[in-house]
Design a protein around this motif. Structure first.
Motif, PDB file in Angstrom:
ATOM      1  N   ALA A  38       0.843  -1.198   0.000  1.00 16.32           N
ATOM      2  CA  ALA A  38       0.000   0.000   0.000  1.00 16.32           C
ATOM      3  C   ALA A  38       0.873   1.242   0.000  1.00 16.32           C
ATOM      4  O   ALA A  38       1.871   1.313   0.717  1.00 16.32           O
ATOM      5  CB  ALA A  38      -0.905  -0.004   1.220  1.00 16.32           C
ATOM      6  N   THR A  39       0.480   2.211  -0.808  1.00 13.42           N
ATOM      7  CA  THR A  39       1.248   3.453  -0.853  1.00 13.42           C
ATOM      8  C   THR A  39       0.329   4.605  -1.223  1.00 13.42           C
ATOM      9  O   THR A  39      -0.874   4.424  -1.393  1.00 13.42           O
ATOM     10  CB  THR A  39       2.440   3.312  -1.829  1.00 13.42           C
ATOM     11  N   ARG A  40       0.920   5.793  -1.293  1.00 16.54           N
ATOM     12  CA  ARG A  40       0.133   6.957  -1.679  1.00 16.54           C
ATOM     13  C   ARG A  40       0.907   7.761  -2.704  1.00 16.54           C
ATOM     14  O   ARG A  40       2.122   7.655  -2.808  1.00 16.54           O
ATOM     15  CB  ARG A  40      -0.142   7.840  -0.460  1.00 16.54           C
ATOM     16  N   GLU A  41       0.154   8.561  -3.451  1.00 13.80           N
ATOM     17  CA  GLU A  41       0.791   9.484  -4.392  1.00 13.80           C
ATOM     18  C   GLU A  41       0.365  10.903  -4.091  1.00 13.80           C
ATOM     19  O   GLU A  41      -0.808  11.125  -3.752  1.00 13.80           O
ATOM     20  CB  GLU A  41       0.373   9.141  -5.819  1.00 13.80           C
ATOM     21  N   PRO A  42       1.244  11.886  -4.281  1.00 13.81           N
ATOM     22  CA  PRO A  42       2.666  11.636  -4.491  1.00 13.81           C
ATOM     23  C   PRO A  42       3.292  11.121  -3.190  1.00 13.81           C
ATOM     24  O   PRO A  42       2.833  11.468  -2.124  1.00 13.81           O
ATOM     25  CB  PRO A  42       3.210  13.018  -4.869  1.00 13.81           C
ATOM     26  N   PHE A  47      12.461   9.893  -2.069  1.00 14.60           N
ATOM     27  CA  PHE A  47      12.470  10.954  -3.080  1.00 14.60           C
ATOM     28  C   PHE A  47      11.054  11.490  -3.314  1.00 14.60           C
ATOM     29  O   PHE A  47      10.820  12.703  -3.308  1.00 14.60           O
ATOM     30  CB  PHE A  47      13.065  10.423  -4.396  1.00 14.60           C
ATOM     31  N   SER A  48      10.114  10.571  -3.496  1.00 12.69           N
ATOM     32  CA  SER A  48       8.749  10.995  -3.843  1.00 12.69           C
ATOM     33  C   SER A  48       8.066  11.718  -2.680  1.00 12.69           C
ATOM     34  O   SER A  48       7.252  12.615  -2.904  1.00 12.69           O
ATOM     35  CB  SER A  48       7.922   9.790  -4.291  1.00 12.69           C
ATOM     36  N   GLU A  49       8.412  11.344  -1.445  1.00 17.62           N
ATOM     37  CA  GLU A  49       7.850  12.060  -0.291  1.00 17.62           C
ATOM     38  C   GLU A  49       8.423  13.486  -0.230  1.00 17.62           C
ATOM     39  O   GLU A  49       7.723  14.425   0.140  1.00 17.62           O
ATOM     40  CB  GLU A  49       8.136  11.314   1.023  1.00 17.62           C
ATOM     41  N   ALA A  50       9.702  13.626  -0.620  1.00 18.30           N
ATOM     42  CA  ALA A  50      10.296  14.968  -0.650  1.00 18.30           C
ATOM     43  C   ALA A  50       9.608  15.816  -1.716  1.00 18.30           C
ATOM     44  O   ALA A  50       9.325  17.003  -1.509  1.00 18.30           O
ATOM     45  CB  ALA A  50      11.802  14.876  -0.909  1.00 18.30           C
ATOM     46  N   VAL A  51       9.293  15.196  -2.856  1.00 14.95           N
ATOM     47  CA  VAL A  51       8.585  15.913  -3.917  1.00 14.95           C
ATOM     48  C   VAL A  51       7.168  16.269  -3.445  1.00 14.95           C
ATOM     49  O   VAL A  51       6.664  17.364  -3.711  1.00 14.95           O
ATOM     50  CB  VAL A  51       8.548  15.078  -5.221  1.00 14.95           C
ATOM     51  N   ARG A  52       6.537  15.359  -2.715  1.00 14.77           N
ATOM     52  CA  ARG A  52       5.193  15.624  -2.179  1.00 14.77           C
ATOM     53  C   ARG A  52       5.184  16.927  -1.357  1.00 14.77           C
ATOM     54  O   ARG A  52       4.295  17.760  -1.504  1.00 14.77           O
ATOM     55  CB  ARG A  52       4.758  14.446  -1.290  1.00 14.77           C
ATOM     56  N   ALA A  53       6.197  17.050  -0.504  1.00 15.07           N
ATOM     57  CA  ALA A  53       6.271  18.258   0.334  1.00 15.07           C
ATOM     58  C   ALA A  53       6.362  19.506  -0.540  1.00 15.07           C
ATOM     59  O   ALA A  53       5.742  20.532  -0.247  1.00 15.07           O
ATOM     60  CB  ALA A  53       7.469  18.158   1.272  1.00 15.07           C
ATOM     61  N   PHE A  70       5.090  18.341 -13.604  1.00 10.22           N
ATOM     62  CA  PHE A  70       6.337  17.567 -13.625  1.00 10.22           C
ATOM     63  C   PHE A  70       6.735  17.096 -12.231  1.00 10.22           C
ATOM     64  O   PHE A  70       7.356  16.040 -12.091  1.00 10.22           O
ATOM     65  CB  PHE A  70       7.463  18.367 -14.282  1.00 10.22           C
ATOM     66  N   LEU A  71       6.360  17.839 -11.206  1.00  8.68           N
ATOM     67  CA  LEU A  71       6.613  17.349  -9.839  1.00  8.68           C
ATOM     68  C   LEU A  71       5.856  16.033  -9.613  1.00  8.68           C
ATOM     69  O   LEU A  71       6.414  15.052  -9.114  1.00  8.68           O
ATOM     70  CB  LEU A  71       6.174  18.379  -8.795  1.00  8.68           C
ATOM     71  N   PHE A  72       4.581  16.034  -9.981  1.00  6.22           N
ATOM     72  CA  PHE A  72       3.794  14.806  -9.783  1.00  6.22           C
ATOM     73  C   PHE A  72       4.362  13.649 -10.594  1.00  6.22           C
ATOM     74  O   PHE A  72       4.425  12.509 -10.108  1.00  6.22           O
ATOM     75  CB  PHE A  72       2.318  15.041 -10.137  1.00  6.22           C
ATOM     76  N   GLU A  73       4.784  13.947 -11.821  1.00  5.73           N
ATOM     77  CA  GLU A  73       5.311  12.855 -12.662  1.00  5.73           C
ATOM     78  C   GLU A  73       6.670  12.364 -12.148  1.00  5.73           C
ATOM     79  O   GLU A  73       6.966  11.166 -12.222  1.00  5.73           O
ATOM     80  CB  GLU A  73       5.433  13.304 -14.126  1.00  5.73           C
ATOM     81  N   ALA A  74       7.463  13.286 -11.596  1.00  4.12           N
ATOM     82  CA  ALA A  74       8.767  12.880 -11.040  1.00  4.12           C
ATOM     83  C   ALA A  74       8.557  11.945  -9.855  1.00  4.12           C
ATOM     84  O   ALA A  74       9.226  10.905  -9.726  1.00  4.12           O
ATOM     85  CB  ALA A  74       9.557  14.119 -10.602  1.00  4.12           C
ATOM     86  N   ALA A  75       7.624  12.300  -8.991  1.00  7.31           N
ATOM     87  CA  ALA A  75       7.318  11.452  -7.836  1.00  7.31           C
ATOM     88  C   ALA A  75       6.789  10.098  -8.306  1.00  7.31           C
ATOM     89  O   ALA A  75       7.182   9.040  -7.807  1.00  7.31           O
ATOM     90  CB  ALA A  75       6.287  12.145  -6.946  1.00  7.31           C
ATOM     91  N   ARG A  76       5.937  10.144  -9.313  1.00  8.22           N
ATOM     92  CA  ARG A  76       5.307   8.903  -9.833  1.00  8.22           C
ATOM     93  C   ARG A  76       6.350   7.966 -10.430  1.00  8.22           C
ATOM     94  O   ARG A  76       6.339   6.754 -10.168  1.00  8.22           O
ATOM     95  CB  ARG A  76       4.261   9.289 -10.887  1.00  8.22           C
ATOM     96  N   ASP A  78       9.346   7.437  -9.790  1.00 11.17           N
ATOM     97  CA  ASP A  78      10.171   6.745  -8.795  1.00 11.17           C
ATOM     98  C   ASP A  78       9.404   5.617  -8.097  1.00 11.17           C
ATOM     99  O   ASP A  78       9.896   4.493  -7.992  1.00 11.17           O
ATOM    100  CB  ASP A  78      10.672   7.763  -7.759  1.00 11.17           C
ATOM    101  N   ILE A  79       8.206   5.912  -7.631  1.00 16.99           N
ATOM    102  CA  ILE A  79       7.442   4.871  -6.907  1.00 16.99           C
ATOM    103  C   ILE A  79       7.039   3.746  -7.860  1.00 16.99           C
ATOM    104  O   ILE A  79       7.068   2.567  -7.478  1.00 16.99           O
ATOM    105  CB  ILE A  79       6.208   5.473  -6.171  1.00 16.99           C
TER     106      ILE A  79
END
Ligand SMILES: Nc1ncnc2c1ncn2[C@@H]1O[C@H](COP(=O)(O)OP(=O)(O)O)[C@@H](O)[C@H]1O
Ligand SMILES: [Mg+2]
Length: 225
Positions: A38-42, A47-53, A70-76, A78-79
């Motif tokens: 189980a996970t969440r986006e972003p 890395f993706s949690e840092a982008v979420r912030a 692009f922030l959302f896609e960068a986080a995506r 990686d996960i």
């Protein structure tokens, strides 16, 4: 016969009940003895949690919509690469609290970016994955914010205004109509237990459909229902 993973996504506006039902669903799968990730986006990786912030940071509320995309896609990216594809390959059920439908809705319907462009970036970042089941928790946005005690003052997206959130609701409605095979639309103003019952019913049907295609050597018959 290798096990087939399943991708289940929870979607909807702020305060719709995504996290509530993702948590209940994790407990339910545990009780059924089914392995999941189980996970969440972003989010979901360091890395993706840092982008979420960064996506929420009010200091950058005026960033361009394309930069936000692009922030959302960068986080995506990686996960998906590090966690989701490996989990699906292991035959796990992957539960996601938001996935790319949120990006289509927020960045295209909400922010006004070209939809085809947004969907192409979604596809690239998610390596072409398509959810088996998308649970769209539908609730009028004013009711959802009331539940949460108002829009979060420290969240750049929640602070995007009533018109923006109305476009989000309409966007999810459109995606649900366009993708009836994978979308379950649930009225999330109903009591939590009733909403959850609809979710497990839809899941069981999808699970059985998916696994009956595997033939006799199926490793995971859903005999527990
Ligand atoms: N069907 C429901 N009826 C009443 N309250 C609900 C319902 N679903 C969720 N809530 C409440 O609404 C609030 C927001 O839910 P949450 O799961 O955090 O939403 P999201 O993750 O979609 O933002 C929580 O306080 C939750 O308990
Ligand atoms: Mg949540």
């Amino acid at each position: 016969m290798t096990k087939k993973g399943m991708l289940i996504t929870f979607e909807g506006g702020e305060g719709a009940g995504k996290t509530t039902h993702a948590e209940l669903f994790k407990n339910y799968l545990t009780q059924k003895g089914l392995s999941f990730f189980a996970t969440r986006e972003p989010g979901g990786t360091d890395f993706s949690e840092a982008v979420r912030a960064l996506t929420k940071d009010m200091r950058f509320q005026d960033k361009s919509s394309l930069s936000e995309l692009f922030l959302f896609e960068a986080a995506r990216a990686d996960i998906v690469e590090k966690r989701i594809i490996p989990a699906l390959k292991e035959g796990k059920i992957v539960i996601m609290d938001r996935f790319y439908d949120s990006t289509t809705v927020y960045q295209s319907f909400g922010r006004g970016l070209n939809r085809a462009d947004v969907e192409n970036f979604n596809k690239a970042a998610s390596q072409g994955l398509v959810p088996d089941l998308t649970i769209y928790l539908k609730v009028p946005q004013q009711d959802a914010f009331a539940r949460k005690g108002g829009a979060d003052k420290n969240d750049a997206i929640e602070q995007s205004g009533a018109d923006f959130h109305e476009r989000i609701r309409k966007g999810f409605d459109i995606l649900a109509k366009e993708n009836p095979d994978r979308f379950l639309v649930v009225d999330s103003t109903l009591p939590i237990a009733e909403v959850f019952k609809q979710i497990t019913t839809a899941f069981e049907q999808k699970y059985n459909e998916k696994n009956s295609k595997k033939g006799k050597n199926c490793e995971r018959e859903f005999t527990k229902f």
